[in-house]
Each structure stands twice: as C-alpha cells, then as structure tokens.
Design a protein around this motif. Structure first.
Motif, mmCIF file in Angstrom:
data_model
loop_
_atom_site.group_PDB
_atom_site.id
_atom_site.type_symbol
_atom_site.label_atom_id
_atom_site.label_comp_id
_atom_site.label_asym_id
_atom_site.label_seq_id
_atom_site.Cartn_x
_atom_site.Cartn_y
_atom_site.Cartn_z
ATOM 1 N N ILE A 65 45.936 -23.331 -50.495
ATOM 2 C CA ILE A 65 46.741 -22.910 -49.341
ATOM 3 C C ILE A 65 48.107 -23.565 -49.473
ATOM 4 O O ILE A 65 48.194 -24.726 -49.876
ATOM 5 C CB ILE A 65 46.101 -23.417 -48.025
ATOM 6 N N GLU A 66 49.153 -22.829 -49.120
ATOM 7 C CA GLU A 66 50.478 -23.438 -49.101
ATOM 8 C C GLU A 66 50.822 -23.774 -47.654
ATOM 9 O O GLU A 66 50.744 -22.912 -46.783
ATOM 10 C CB GLU A 66 51.497 -22.448 -49.668
ATOM 11 N N ILE A 67 51.186 -25.028 -47.408
ATOM 12 C CA ILE A 67 51.590 -25.436 -46.060
ATOM 13 C C ILE A 67 53.110 -25.541 -46.047
ATOM 14 O O ILE A 67 53.684 -26.354 -46.768
ATOM 15 C CB ILE A 67 50.930 -26.776 -45.673
ATOM 16 N N ARG A 68 53.736 -24.679 -45.243
ATOM 17 C CA ARG A 68 55.203 -24.658 -45.160
ATOM 18 C C ARG A 68 55.636 -24.952 -43.734
ATOM 19 O O ARG A 68 54.846 -24.818 -42.799
ATOM 20 C CB ARG A 68 55.733 -23.267 -45.530
ATOM 21 N N HIS B 169 31.708 -27.050 -31.817
ATOM 22 C CA HIS B 169 33.035 -26.958 -32.438
ATOM 23 C C HIS B 169 33.419 -25.487 -32.556
ATOM 24 O O HIS B 169 32.573 -24.647 -32.886
ATOM 25 C CB HIS B 169 33.027 -27.579 -33.837
ATOM 26 N N SER B 170 34.706 -25.206 -32.328
ATOM 27 C CA SER B 170 35.162 -23.815 -32.419
ATOM 28 C C SER B 170 36.540 -23.741 -33.080
ATOM 29 O O SER B 170 37.425 -24.535 -32.767
ATOM 30 C CB SER B 170 35.237 -23.212 -31.015
ATOM 31 N N GLY B 171 36.688 -22.746 -33.954
ATOM 32 C CA GLY B 171 37.995 -22.490 -34.572
ATOM 33 C C GLY B 171 38.656 -21.264 -33.963
ATOM 34 O O GLY B 171 39.550 -20.672 -34.570
ATOM 35 N N ALA B 172 38.239 -20.914 -32.725
ATOM 36 C CA ALA B 172 38.747 -19.683 -32.111
ATOM 37 C C ALA B 172 40.264 -19.736 -31.927
ATOM 38 O O ALA B 172 40.953 -18.732 -32.139
ATOM 39 C CB ALA B 172 38.061 -19.449 -30.767
ATOM 40 N N GLY B 173 40.787 -20.907 -31.562
ATOM 41 C CA GLY B 173 42.232 -21.042 -31.339
ATOM 42 C C GLY B 173 42.997 -20.749 -32.616
ATOM 43 O O GLY B 173 43.968 -19.984 -32.625
ATOM 44 N N LEU B 174 42.550 -21.331 -33.709
ATOM 45 C CA LEU B 174 43.202 -21.134 -35.010
ATOM 46 C C LEU B 174 43.078 -19.668 -35.441
ATOM 47 O O LEU B 174 44.050 -19.056 -35.901
ATOM 48 C CB LEU B 174 42.549 -22.061 -36.039
ATOM 49 N N ALA B 175 41.887 -19.099 -35.250
ATOM 50 C CA ALA B 175 41.658 -17.702 -35.642
ATOM 51 C C ALA B 175 42.607 -16.779 -34.869
ATOM 52 O O ALA B 175 43.205 -15.865 -35.447
ATOM 53 C CB ALA B 175 40.206 -17.321 -35.381
ATOM 54 N N ARG B 176 42.774 -17.055 -33.574
ATOM 55 C CA ARG B 176 43.660 -16.215 -32.743
ATOM 56 C C ARG B 176 45.084 -16.258 -33.271
ATOM 57 O O ARG B 176 45.738 -15.237 -33.452
ATOM 58 C CB ARG B 176 43.624 -16.733 -31.294
ATOM 59 N N SER C 160 39.600 -12.115 -36.282
ATOM 60 C CA SER C 160 38.589 -12.011 -35.237
ATOM 61 C C SER C 160 37.929 -13.387 -35.106
ATOM 62 O O SER C 160 37.967 -14.196 -36.031
ATOM 63 C CB SER C 160 37.549 -10.958 -35.598
ATOM 64 N N GLU C 161 37.348 -13.601 -33.956
ATOM 65 C CA GLU C 161 36.874 -14.960 -33.647
ATOM 66 C C GLU C 161 35.802 -15.432 -34.623
ATOM 67 O O GLU C 161 34.976 -14.652 -35.092
ATOM 68 C CB GLU C 161 36.340 -14.989 -32.223
ATOM 69 N N PHE D 25 35.903 -33.387 -58.023
ATOM 70 C CA PHE D 25 35.226 -33.923 -56.832
ATOM 71 C C PHE D 25 34.158 -32.972 -56.307
ATOM 72 O O PHE D 25 33.191 -33.402 -55.683
ATOM 73 C CB PHE D 25 36.250 -34.134 -55.703
ATOM 74 N N GLY D 26 34.369 -31.676 -56.494
ATOM 75 C CA GLY D 26 33.430 -30.695 -55.940
ATOM 76 C C GLY D 26 33.979 -29.290 -56.123
ATOM 77 O O GLY D 26 35.026 -29.091 -56.733
ATOM 78 N N ARG D 27 33.285 -28.323 -55.528
ATOM 79 C CA ARG D 27 33.665 -26.912 -55.697
ATOM 80 C C ARG D 27 34.768 -26.536 -54.691
ATOM 81 O O ARG D 27 34.575 -26.679 -53.478
ATOM 82 C CB ARG D 27 32.424 -26.037 -55.445
ATOM 83 N N PRO D 28 35.951 -26.098 -55.179
ATOM 84 C CA PRO D 28 37.016 -25.692 -54.258
ATOM 85 C C PRO D 28 36.562 -24.536 -53.355
ATOM 86 O O PRO D 28 35.845 -23.638 -53.792
ATOM 87 C CB PRO D 28 38.159 -25.261 -55.177
ATOM 88 N N LEU D 29 37.004 -24.574 -52.091
ATOM 89 C CA LEU D 29 36.590 -23.579 -51.099
ATOM 90 C C LEU D 29 37.741 -22.639 -50.763
ATOM 91 O O LEU D 29 38.908 -23.014 -50.873
ATOM 92 C CB LEU D 29 36.184 -24.295 -49.802
ATOM 93 N N VAL D 30 37.388 -21.451 -50.269
ATOM 94 C CA VAL D 30 38.390 -20.537 -49.727
ATOM 95 C C VAL D 30 38.400 -20.734 -48.206
ATOM 96 O O VAL D 30 37.340 -20.731 -47.578
ATOM 97 C CB VAL D 30 38.038 -19.069 -50.085
ATOM 98 N N HIS D 31 39.598 -20.948 -47.615
ATOM 99 C CA HIS D 31 39.682 -21.208 -46.169
ATOM 100 C C HIS D 31 39.204 -19.983 -45.388
ATOM 101 O O HIS D 31 39.571 -18.847 -45.729
ATOM 102 C CB HIS D 31 41.129 -21.553 -45.787
ATOM 103 N N PRO D 32 38.395 -20.186 -44.322
ATOM 104 C CA PRO D 32 37.851 -19.030 -43.587
ATOM 105 C C PRO D 32 38.909 -18.263 -42.793
ATOM 106 O O PRO D 32 38.693 -17.106 -42.438
ATOM 107 C CB PRO D 32 36.827 -19.672 -42.638
ATOM 108 N N VAL D 33 40.038 -18.874 -42.485
ATOM 109 C CA VAL D 33 41.009 -18.243 -41.586
ATOM 110 C C VAL D 33 42.411 -18.155 -42.205
ATOM 111 O O VAL D 33 43.078 -17.126 -42.104
ATOM 112 C CB VAL D 33 41.081 -19.056 -40.250
ATOM 113 N N VAL D 34 42.862 -19.202 -42.872
ATOM 114 C CA VAL D 34 44.247 -19.265 -43.366
ATOM 115 C C VAL D 34 44.337 -18.597 -44.745
ATOM 116 O O VAL D 34 43.512 -18.872 -45.622
ATOM 117 C CB VAL D 34 44.716 -20.745 -43.451
ATOM 118 N N PRO D 35 45.336 -17.681 -44.944
ATOM 119 C CA PRO D 35 45.440 -16.997 -46.246
ATOM 120 C C PRO D 35 45.777 -17.951 -47.389
ATOM 121 O O PRO D 35 46.438 -18.962 -47.186
ATOM 122 C CB PRO D 35 46.597 -16.001 -46.045
#
Ligand code: AKG
Length: 264
Positions: free
Chosen positions: A78-81, A148-155, A160-161, A59-69
């Motif tokens: 990413i593994e969602i547990r 749009h802000s991902g500050a909550g998720l980053a915290r 860092s924000e 479908f496209g190029r897989p991305l690395v998430h900016p915040v979640v390891p």
C-alpha cells in the motif's frame, strides 16, 4: 548491526544493516529484535516495493489489505500519501486491521519521501499498559471480549461494510507469551454482549490508559527508514502536523492468527 533503544518502554533504532540484501539469517535476527523491542526503526536502505516485500517475506506471508487499494503490480504493498489532514486515515490509535478475524502480526512501513518536519508516528506498548493495571482489573478484563469494526474505514474507502469481529480484550502473544491490552479507539466498538453506552466508560478508560506518555515512543522519519512493528503488542498513531508537505511511505503487513485470550 548496532541496536540502540528508542525509549524506556519500547522501540530500538538499528543501523549497520543493508536491507537490500536481507538474508534469511538477517531477517530472523531482526524478527527476534522486533519481538523483544516491539518496534524497530532501521535506517539506511532505500528499498523498491519488491525489496520491501522480500524483507517482509522473511517474517511471514504478505497480505492484501481488505479495504485500502494496493500499489499497481504489487498486491501486498500500500502507498501511504499525504492527501491533507481532512483525509488522513491513520490519525488515531489503532492496531492494524484489528477488525479482521486474523489481524496481521507485523507491519512494515518504509519512508520514501518525508516532510521537512512533522509526520512522526507514535507507538504505545500494550504489554506494559496491561502489566500496570491492578490485579482486579486484569482479572476482570481477562473475561471480556470486544467487538471490532472497520465500517468507518470501509465507508471512507467507498467499500461495502466489513463484518464485525470479536477478540479477547487481553491478548496473549503466541510467541512471547506476554499478555497485552487489545482494544483501540479506532476499531473497538463495545464489549461482547453489552451495548455501546454500557461499554463506553471502561473502554474510554482503557483507550486513555493504553497510550499514557511513558508507554509510548515517537518515531521521526528519515528517507530510507524501515519501521517494523508487532501488532500483537503495540498500537500506533500517525501525527498529521505537516500540512500539505509531501510524505510517501510504502506499507506491507504479514499474515497473523486469531487473537487468543486467557479464558477463550
Ligand atoms: O503513516 C503512518 O505514519 C502510520 C501509518 C499507519 O497508521 C498504518 O499504516 O496503519
């Protein structure tokens, strides 16, 4: 391949395909169905992280998430547990990573272990949500952009924000031409050039409008399900009603482009 609608507004259930050997042709066929139905639930193939990446690459190029390891050895996965309801990151309506300048087009979520009951994922059709607005509201929204802000998720993730980004409130799909509402409760903070309190009444109205029951579906997971959705035309919400029961899903997103509005 058998395809059956999952609801009156969006979504389809696909059976009769083996994703472990996803050819270019099959990936292209599935891609066309995702554009048409916005969400596909494909049952019956238990995939390794590499096999999941292979489907996504169709479908496209897989991305690395900016915040979640990411999963060790698999930067695109990413593994969602289940770490308990107090720690859930996804129990809110959102379009994935809309706080990035170029949010992902598609998300791939693959169930390895699912609870005995609960842990469903809801999806809402943002094209239908937009189409059902009045002519006047459509015109007014077409001139607005939202911060749009991902500050909550980053915290929460101890990062860092991340910088805020601005996107059109009405997003035109670059492939289908459809127009969709593109604000979500999780990440949209305010309208551009307005304060939070000034923005709140209309934003709250849109958050509620966008997820009225008749524009949603509810996906109930079985092990081996792969759900693929188009972030340009849906929002989603992970329901945490399964207590401490085990739930393990693998997630991949693929590269997108800067959201385009009508007047920008
Ligand atoms: O866990 C789920 O059901 C949904 C996951 C989710 O919301 C996400 O990956 O953005």
């Amino acid at each position: 391949m058998k395809i059956e609608p999952l609801g009156g507004s969006l979504g389809a259930h696909v059976t009769g395909v083996d994703l472990r050997a996803c050819s270019v042709d099959l990936c292209q066929q599935l891609r066309a169905e995702v554009l048409a139905y916005k969400v596909l639930q494909i049952s019956g193939s238990v995939l390794s992280p590499d096999q999941l990446l292979k489907v996504a690459e169709g479908f496209g190029r897989p991305l690395v998430h900016p915040v979640v390891p990411h999963l060790e050895g698999h930067p695109g996965v990413i593994e969602i547990r289940n770490f308990g309801k107090a720690h859930t990151l996804n129990e809110h309506w959102h379009s994935d990573v809309s706080f990035e300048p170029e949010p992902p087009d598609f998300t791939f979520l693959h169930a390895h272990r699912v609870p005995q009951y609960g842990g469903d994922t809801l999806f809402a059709n943002q094209v239908q949500a937009f189409e059902e607005l009045s002519v006047g509201m459509k015109a007014a929204l077409g001139r607005l952009r939202a911060v749009h802000s991902g500050a909550g998720l980053a915290r929460i993730m101890g990062k860092s924000e991340v910088p805020e980004v601005v996107h059109p409130v009405v997003r035109q799909h670059p492939e289908t031409g459809e127009k969709a509402l593109y604000v979500c409760r999780a990440f949209s903070q305010r309208f551009e050039d307005m304060t939070g309190p000034e923005s709140a009444p209309l934003l709250e109205y849109l958050f509620a409008w966008a997820v009225r029951p008749h524009v949603t579906i509810r996906v109930n997971w079985r092990p081996g399900d792969l759900v693929i959705w188009d972030n340009r035309s849906v929002q989603h919400y992970a329901v945490h009603d399964h207590g401490d029961m085990e739930r393990v899903l693998l997630r991949v997103t693929t590269a997108g482009s800067r959201p385009i509005g009508e007047s920008h």
